[in-house]
Design a protein around this motif. Sequence first.
Motif, PDB file in Angstrom:
ATOM      1  N   ASP A 165       0.730  -1.232   0.163  1.00 60.09           N
ATOM      2  CA  ASP A 165       0.039   0.095   0.034  1.00 60.09           C
ATOM      3  C   ASP A 165       0.911   1.431   0.084  1.00 60.09           C
ATOM      4  O   ASP A 165       0.298   2.387  -0.043  1.00 60.09           O
ATOM      5  CB  ASP A 165      -0.829   0.169   1.172  1.00 60.09           C
ATOM      6  CG  ASP A 165      -0.317  -0.078   2.547  1.00 60.09           C
ATOM      7  OD1 ASP A 165       0.970  -0.418   2.535  1.00 60.09           O
ATOM      8  OD2 ASP A 165      -1.040  -0.144   3.552  1.00 60.09           O
ATOM      9  N   ASP A 187      -6.133 -16.127   0.856  1.00 57.10           N
ATOM     10  CA  ASP A 187      -6.960 -15.470  -0.304  1.00 57.10           C
ATOM     11  C   ASP A 187      -6.670 -16.167  -1.596  1.00 57.10           C
ATOM     12  O   ASP A 187      -7.512 -15.906  -2.602  1.00 57.10           O
ATOM     13  CB  ASP A 187      -6.628 -13.918  -0.405  1.00 57.10           C
ATOM     14  CG  ASP A 187      -7.374 -13.016   0.516  1.00 57.10           C
ATOM     15  OD1 ASP A 187      -8.132 -13.449   1.306  1.00 57.10           O
ATOM     16  OD2 ASP A 187      -7.527 -11.769   0.138  1.00 57.10           O
ATOM     17  N   SER A 200      -3.942  -8.684   1.175  1.00 62.77           N
ATOM     18  CA  SER A 200      -5.107  -9.415   0.786  1.00 62.77           C
ATOM     19  C   SER A 200      -5.091  -9.236  -0.976  1.00 62.77           C
ATOM     20  O   SER A 200      -4.275  -8.471  -1.559  1.00 62.77           O
ATOM     21  CB  SER A 200      -6.559  -8.623   0.883  1.00 62.77           C
ATOM     22  OG  SER A 200      -6.524  -7.146   0.458  1.00 62.77           O
ATOM     23  N   TYR A 201      -5.820 -10.083  -1.504  1.00 63.63           N
ATOM     24  CA  TYR A 201      -6.022  -9.904  -2.846  1.00 63.63           C
ATOM     25  C   TYR A 201      -6.448  -8.485  -3.610  1.00 63.63           C
ATOM     26  O   TYR A 201      -5.902  -8.020  -4.499  1.00 63.63           O
ATOM     27  CB  TYR A 201      -7.097 -10.843  -3.461  1.00 63.63           C
ATOM     28  CG  TYR A 201      -7.753 -11.016  -4.931  1.00 63.63           C
ATOM     29  CD1 TYR A 201      -8.338 -10.137  -5.520  1.00 63.63           C
ATOM     30  CD2 TYR A 201      -7.520 -12.265  -5.475  1.00 63.63           C
ATOM     31  CE1 TYR A 201      -8.702 -10.002  -6.779  1.00 63.63           C
ATOM     32  CE2 TYR A 201      -8.091 -12.436  -6.996  1.00 63.63           C
ATOM     33  CZ  TYR A 201      -8.436 -11.419  -7.430  1.00 63.63           C
ATOM     34  OH  TYR A 201      -9.029 -11.423  -8.796  1.00 63.63           O
ATOM     35  N   ASP A 202      -7.432  -8.021  -2.698  1.00 61.59           N
ATOM     36  CA  ASP A 202      -7.620  -6.588  -3.294  1.00 61.59           C
ATOM     37  C   ASP A 202      -6.471  -5.496  -3.150  1.00 61.59           C
ATOM     38  O   ASP A 202      -6.545  -4.895  -4.010  1.00 61.59           O
ATOM     39  CB  ASP A 202      -9.084  -6.263  -2.412  1.00 61.59           C
ATOM     40  CG  ASP A 202     -10.238  -7.013  -2.845  1.00 61.59           C
ATOM     41  OD1 ASP A 202     -10.281  -7.765  -3.980  1.00 61.59           O
ATOM     42  OD2 ASP A 202     -11.169  -6.842  -2.008  1.00 61.59           O
ATOM     43  N   ALA A 203      -5.662  -5.759  -2.073  1.00 65.52           N
ATOM     44  CA  ALA A 203      -4.638  -4.724  -1.755  1.00 65.52           C
ATOM     45  C   ALA A 203      -3.932  -4.798  -2.786  1.00 65.52           C
ATOM     46  O   ALA A 203      -3.184  -3.869  -3.442  1.00 65.52           O
ATOM     47  CB  ALA A 203      -4.268  -4.868  -0.346  1.00 65.52           C
ATOM     48  N   VAL A 205      -4.096  -6.176  -6.112  1.00 63.66           N
ATOM     49  CA  VAL A 205      -4.657  -5.475  -7.101  1.00 63.66           C
ATOM     50  C   VAL A 205      -4.612  -4.068  -7.193  1.00 63.66           C
ATOM     51  O   VAL A 205      -4.253  -3.204  -8.291  1.00 63.66           O
ATOM     52  CB  VAL A 205      -6.198  -6.268  -7.626  1.00 63.66           C
ATOM     53  CG1 VAL A 205      -6.802  -5.444  -8.795  1.00 63.66           C
ATOM     54  CG2 VAL A 205      -6.003  -7.744  -7.875  1.00 63.66           C
ATOM     55  N   ALA A 206      -5.179  -3.451  -6.220  1.00 60.39           N
ATOM     56  CA  ALA A 206      -5.213  -1.847  -6.169  1.00 60.39           C
ATOM     57  C   ALA A 206      -3.895  -1.196  -6.248  1.00 60.39           C
ATOM     58  O   ALA A 206      -3.726  -0.374  -6.889  1.00 60.39           O
ATOM     59  CB  ALA A 206      -6.025  -1.577  -4.804  1.00 60.39           C
ATOM     60  N   ARG A 209      -2.600  -1.467  -9.886  1.00 63.01           N
ATOM     61  CA  ARG A 209      -3.483  -0.482 -10.601  1.00 63.01           C
ATOM     62  C   ARG A 209      -2.763   0.815 -10.499  1.00 63.01           C
ATOM     63  O   ARG A 209      -2.589   1.788 -11.409  1.00 63.01           O
ATOM     64  CB  ARG A 209      -4.848  -0.557 -10.454  1.00 63.01           C
ATOM     65  CG  ARG A 209      -5.563  -1.789 -10.835  1.00 63.01           C
ATOM     66  CD  ARG A 209      -7.010  -1.803 -10.584  1.00 63.01           C
ATOM     67  NE  ARG A 209      -7.848  -2.903 -11.132  1.00 63.01           N
ATOM     68  CZ  ARG A 209      -8.695  -3.432 -10.767  1.00 63.01           C
ATOM     69  NH1 ARG A 209      -9.277  -3.068  -9.757  1.00 63.01           N
ATOM     70  NH2 ARG A 209      -9.444  -4.276 -11.493  1.00 63.01           N
ATOM     71  N   ARG A 239     -10.004 -14.684 -12.685  1.00 62.24           N
ATOM     72  CA  ARG A 239     -10.328 -13.544 -12.107  1.00 62.24           C
ATOM     73  C   ARG A 239      -9.001 -12.782 -11.796  1.00 62.24           C
ATOM     74  O   ARG A 239      -8.789 -11.572 -12.188  1.00 62.24           O
ATOM     75  CB  ARG A 239     -11.118 -13.668 -11.070  1.00 62.24           C
ATOM     76  CG  ARG A 239     -11.702 -11.981 -10.454  1.00 62.24           C
ATOM     77  CD  ARG A 239     -12.688 -12.099  -9.630  1.00 62.24           C
ATOM     78  NE  ARG A 239     -12.502 -12.929  -8.440  1.00 62.24           N
ATOM     79  CZ  ARG A 239     -12.240 -12.216  -7.265  1.00 62.24           C
ATOM     80  NH1 ARG A 239     -12.170 -11.009  -7.170  1.00 62.24           N
ATOM     81  NH2 ARG A 239     -12.156 -12.934  -6.163  1.00 62.24           N
ATOM     82  N   LEU A 240      -8.063 -13.267 -11.020  1.00 64.32           N
ATOM     83  CA  LEU A 240      -6.861 -12.485 -10.530  1.00 64.32           C
ATOM     84  C   LEU A 240      -6.143 -12.292 -11.760  1.00 64.32           C
ATOM     85  O   LEU A 240      -5.748 -11.175 -12.014  1.00 64.32           O
ATOM     86  CB  LEU A 240      -6.076 -13.380  -9.889  1.00 64.32           C
ATOM     87  CG  LEU A 240      -4.817 -13.216  -9.304  1.00 64.32           C
ATOM     88  CD1 LEU A 240      -4.672 -11.905  -8.739  1.00 64.32           C
ATOM     89  CD2 LEU A 240      -3.766 -14.217  -8.625  1.00 64.32           C
ATOM     90  N   ASP A 243      -7.551  -9.533 -13.630  1.00 62.74           N
ATOM     91  CA  ASP A 243      -7.531  -8.065 -12.698  1.00 62.74           C
ATOM     92  C   ASP A 243      -6.241  -7.861 -13.155  1.00 62.74           C
ATOM     93  O   ASP A 243      -5.892  -6.443 -13.136  1.00 62.74           O
ATOM     94  CB  ASP A 243      -7.775  -8.528 -11.291  1.00 62.74           C
ATOM     95  CG  ASP A 243      -9.133  -8.372 -11.122  1.00 62.74           C
ATOM     96  OD1 ASP A 243     -10.158  -8.113 -11.893  1.00 62.74           O
ATOM     97  OD2 ASP A 243      -9.753  -9.076 -10.082  1.00 62.74           O
TER      98      ASP A 243
END
Length: 247
Positions: A165, A187, A200-203, A205-206, A209, A239-240, A243
């Motif tokens: 992050d 995850d 996490s997965y979402d962290a 990918v974010a 990006r 999906r991963l 993404d």
Amino acid sequence: MITLVPYHQDERLPDASFPLPGLDLIPVTRDLPDGDVWQRVAALFELVSAEIADQVAGGTRPAVVSGDCLTAEAVLAGLQRAGVDASIIWFDAHGDIHTTESSTSGYIGGMPLRQILGADRELLADRLGLRPLPEDRAVLVGARDLDPAEAEFLASSEVRRCPVDDVALPDGPLLLHIDVDVIDAADLPGLKFPVDGGPSYDAVVASVRRIMATGRVAALDIACPWHPPEDGDDALRTRLLRDLLSA
């Protein structure tokens, strides 16, 4: 177009290891020569490096999917061959910063980042024409499973370490390398080398990006060191990959 290198080191992996339905793929495969693993991998990576250089020369930003992190050496060599002096951002749960001397296991997948920095050049770098990258142009993101020799090297090196992050970007164009095992094992089931306590997965990918949005990424390299899929695995992996590739 996605360049697919369907290998883990010199082992050809089944097509099911790379769930990329509906995407245009450029598979890079060949009959590997006799010899040790480094000779075999170098023969494969010469084709990968040439493909990357051709894509860059044609105005394409390469996106590569493979079965391990060693492929990043070929991608960087291809960028350099095309005149792109790229720094590297290395997402990984592990350090990948061993030399042949420091590694107690001998697992060559734990060595590519250190080789990119100039170690053991005779194994791959010299064969690929890969110029060593200065330490201050490498950023290691999300690493949390380090062997003592790796931790010792990193403590005295100029390689920067960052959480996902808050990634500090090095200068110049970027090779963005993502080993999917940087994601917390809870995850992303089925990893060959799972590590708990990660983002996490979402962290992840974010974070990818945000880096892609800078417009500085010259090539994207995704390593997928996971076991062959079982029931239910494909949807998450598909999906991963989508993404990450669309970031």
